[in-house]
Scaffold this motif. Structure first.
Motif, PDB file in Angstrom:
ATOM      1  N   SER A 114      57.795  -2.563  19.444  1.00  0.00           N
ATOM      2  CA  SER A 114      56.654  -3.108  18.694  1.00  0.00           C
ATOM      3  C   SER A 114      56.533  -2.448  17.322  1.00  0.00           C
ATOM      4  O   SER A 114      56.319  -3.129  16.305  1.00  0.00           O
ATOM      5  CB  SER A 114      55.352  -2.910  19.464  1.00  0.00           C
ATOM      6  N   MET A 115      56.659  -1.135  17.267  1.00  0.00           N
ATOM      7  CA  MET A 115      56.555  -0.423  15.985  1.00  0.00           C
ATOM      8  C   MET A 115      57.723  -0.769  15.078  1.00  0.00           C
ATOM      9  O   MET A 115      57.544  -0.899  13.864  1.00  0.00           O
ATOM     10  CB  MET A 115      56.455   1.083  16.217  1.00  0.00           C
ATOM     11  N   SER A 116      58.902  -0.935  15.642  1.00  0.00           N
ATOM     12  CA  SER A 116      60.066  -1.318  14.827  1.00  0.00           C
ATOM     13  C   SER A 116      59.868  -2.690  14.210  1.00  0.00           C
ATOM     14  O   SER A 116      60.138  -2.891  13.020  1.00  0.00           O
ATOM     15  CB  SER A 116      61.337  -1.311  15.674  1.00  0.00           C
ATOM     16  N   ILE A 117      59.386  -3.631  14.992  1.00  0.00           N
ATOM     17  CA  ILE A 117      59.130  -4.983  14.470  1.00  0.00           C
ATOM     18  C   ILE A 117      58.054  -4.933  13.393  1.00  0.00           C
ATOM     19  O   ILE A 117      58.182  -5.569  12.340  1.00  0.00           O
ATOM     20  CB  ILE A 117      58.753  -5.949  15.615  1.00  0.00           C
ATOM     21  N   PHE A 118      56.991  -4.175  13.634  1.00  0.00           N
ATOM     22  CA  PHE A 118      55.906  -4.040  12.653  1.00  0.00           C
ATOM     23  C   PHE A 118      56.443  -3.475  11.329  1.00  0.00           C
ATOM     24  O   PHE A 118      56.134  -4.004  10.254  1.00  0.00           O
ATOM     25  CB  PHE A 118      54.798  -3.146  13.216  1.00  0.00           C
ATOM     26  N   CYS A 119      57.238  -2.429  11.401  1.00  0.00           N
ATOM     27  CA  CYS A 119      57.806  -1.822  10.182  1.00  0.00           C
ATOM     28  C   CYS A 119      58.723  -2.801   9.452  1.00  0.00           C
ATOM     29  O   CYS A 119      58.691  -2.882   8.218  1.00  0.00           O
ATOM     30  CB  CYS A 119      58.557  -0.538  10.522  1.00  0.00           C
ATOM     31  N   THR A 143      59.711  -6.259   4.839  1.00  0.00           N
ATOM     32  CA  THR A 143      60.084  -7.587   4.353  1.00  0.00           C
ATOM     33  C   THR A 143      59.007  -8.151   3.439  1.00  0.00           C
ATOM     34  O   THR A 143      59.307  -8.693   2.372  1.00  0.00           O
ATOM     35  CB  THR A 143      60.321  -8.547   5.545  1.00  0.00           C
ATOM     36  N   LEU A 144      57.753  -8.016   3.830  1.00  0.00           N
ATOM     37  CA  LEU A 144      56.648  -8.497   2.993  1.00  0.00           C
ATOM     38  C   LEU A 144      56.599  -7.756   1.660  1.00  0.00           C
ATOM     39  O   LEU A 144      56.372  -8.360   0.616  1.00  0.00           O
ATOM     40  CB  LEU A 144      55.314  -8.345   3.725  1.00  0.00           C
ATOM     41  N   GLU A 145      56.799  -6.452   1.706  1.00  0.00           N
ATOM     42  CA  GLU A 145      56.778  -5.665   0.466  1.00  0.00           C
ATOM     43  C   GLU A 145      57.919  -6.065  -0.457  1.00  0.00           C
ATOM     44  O   GLU A 145      57.765  -6.135  -1.668  1.00  0.00           O
ATOM     45  CB  GLU A 145      56.869  -4.180   0.786  1.00  0.00           C
ATOM     46  N   ARG A 146      59.049  -6.355   0.101  1.00  0.00           N
ATOM     47  CA  ARG A 146      60.221  -6.740  -0.695  1.00  0.00           C
ATOM     48  C   ARG A 146      59.983  -8.054  -1.440  1.00  0.00           C
ATOM     49  O   ARG A 146      60.372  -8.215  -2.583  1.00  0.00           O
ATOM     50  CB  ARG A 146      61.437  -6.863   0.234  1.00  0.00           C
TER      51      ARG A 146
END
Length: 184
Positions: free
Chosen positions: A22-27, A32-35
């Protein structure tokens, strides 16, 4: 299948694996959004200000109009260019140009630490109002405002509107504030 997954997640190891995934997917989503949040490679804004100084040698302080002062900041491909200049005709214009890169971004306060070097400079004399003003705004000694000198600048974004094409910034620790026009 669902029953086996439920059994697995009820174990300590299963919860740890679930939490890690879950934390990996969140990160990954955040990165991706920041990029893709801002695809512009060039940021540019210009600021203009009327500059006054107060002479206190007489009994009453006297306001002296120093003219207009301009600030231009451009960020392109990670390189930052900061230019200050006055509104005099080009032959009498005083200016300073600094170039460098972003050293650190403090996300919580939207403060940018810039490492810049003076690349070009022209002051009328050592008692130039522009030189005196910049020494305060950039929190540097006047002697450091010469070609090749390194200058560390902290700029804090107070407010920004992409729709109205403006940005409000503050140089710290001196607290000089500018409201500037953003360029597309």
């Amino acid at each position: 299948m669902v029953n086996k997954l439920t059994k697995f997640l009820s174990t300590t190891f299963g919860r740890i694996v679930f939490l890690f995934i879950s934390m990996s997917i969140f990160c990954l989503v955040i990165l991706t959004l920041e990029r893709f949040a801002d695809t512009r490679e060039v940021w540019s804004f210009d600021c203009q200000s009327d500059v006054y100084r107060f002479e206190t040698t007489s009994a009453e302080p006297k306001e002296i109009d120093e003219g207009e002062l301009f600030l231009s900041l451009t960020v392109e491909d990670g390189q930052i260019r900061l230019d200050y200049y006055n509104a005099d005709k080009p032959s009498d214009r005083e200016f300073i140009s600094l170039a460098g890169e972003l050293k650190e971004l403090e996300v919580g306060s939207v403060s940018y630490q810039l490492d810049l070097a003076v690349t070009d400079v022209q002051f009328e004399n050592d008692s130039s109002y522009l030189k005196t003003y910049l020494a305060k705004e950039l929190d540097e000694l006047q002697a450091n405002l010469s070609i090749g000198s390194q200058v560390n600048v902290t700029v804090k974004v107070l407010e920004m509107s992409m729709n109205k094409n403006y940005i409000s910034i503050k140089f710290t620790p001196n607290s000089s504030s500018w409201i500037c026009r953003l360029h597309e």
